[in-house]
Design an enzyme around this catalytic site. Structure first.
Site, PDB file in Angstrom:
ATOM      1  N   ARG A  34      63.456  75.696  69.555  1.00 39.11           N
ATOM      2  CA  ARG A  34      62.736  76.766  68.854  1.00 39.11           C
ATOM      3  C   ARG A  34      62.074  76.286  67.568  1.00 39.11           C
ATOM      4  NH1 ARG A  34      66.454  82.121  69.886  1.00 39.11           N
ATOM      5  NH2 ARG A  34      66.607  81.842  72.138  1.00 39.11           N
ATOM      6  N   CYS A  35      61.920  75.003  67.437  1.00 39.18           N
ATOM      7  CA  CYS A  35      61.273  74.410  66.273  1.00 39.18           C
ATOM      8  C   CYS A  35      59.760  74.411  66.496  1.00 39.18           C
ATOM      9  CB  CYS A  35      61.781  72.973  66.101  1.00 39.18           C
ATOM     10  SG  CYS A  35      61.019  72.063  64.737  1.00 39.18           S
TER      11      CYS A  35
END
Length: 161
Positions: A34-35
């Site tokens: 989720r970066c």
């Protein structure tokens, strides 16, 4: 402590001894699905596809230490990486990369290749390239795109570095 003395745990719980990678060039990356840098999974997979036949191993070590950007379970991580990015390279179980509980691979790599502002990993997608001899070669910033590492990988694979 040497690189080949270390090991990691695969998401399925089996061990991955680094000694099994002797003679390979290894790209170690702390990852997070989720970066904002997660599109680098695609480039890492491209490196894996291009160079694995010549002896490159890409190892993704998921970590949730940066703004909780890796909340997935170990089992779900593989699925998310496969579906969203086509990842076929080896992932490990989630690890810490900093602090007292930092994984031994990252403790070793950080000691061998210091960062610009000290030892700690500053963000997801910090990359370490390890030569065929198990000696850490170079550390790359999170923002360094994997494709930019390709020339170093090629030279290590050819024994030119």
């Amino acid at each position: 402590m040497k690189f080949y003395d270390l090991q990691a745990t695969k998401p399925d719980g089996t061990m991955l001894p680094m000694r099994d990678l002797q003679g390979k060039v290894v790209l170690v990356v702390n990852t997070a699905t989720r970066c904002g840098l997660a599109p680098q999974f695609d480039e890492m997979e491209a490196l894996h596809q291009r160079f694995a036949p010549q002896g490159l191993v890409v190892l993704g070590f998921p970590s949730n230490q940066f703004m909780n950007q890796e909340p997935e379970s170990d089992a779900k991580l593989e699925e998310v990486c496969r579906i969203n990015h086509g990842v076929t390279f080896q992932l490990t179980r989630k690890v810490d990369v900093n602090g007292a509980e930092a994984h031994p691979v990252f403790k070793f790599l950080k000691d061998e290749l210091k960062g610009t502002l000290g030892n700690s990993i500053k963000w997801n997608f910090t990359k370490f390239l390890v030569g065929r001899d198990g000696i850490p070669f170079k550390r790359y910033a999170p923002t360094t795109k994997p494709a930019k590492i390709a020339p170093d990988i090629q030279k290590l694979l050819e024994g030119k570095l």
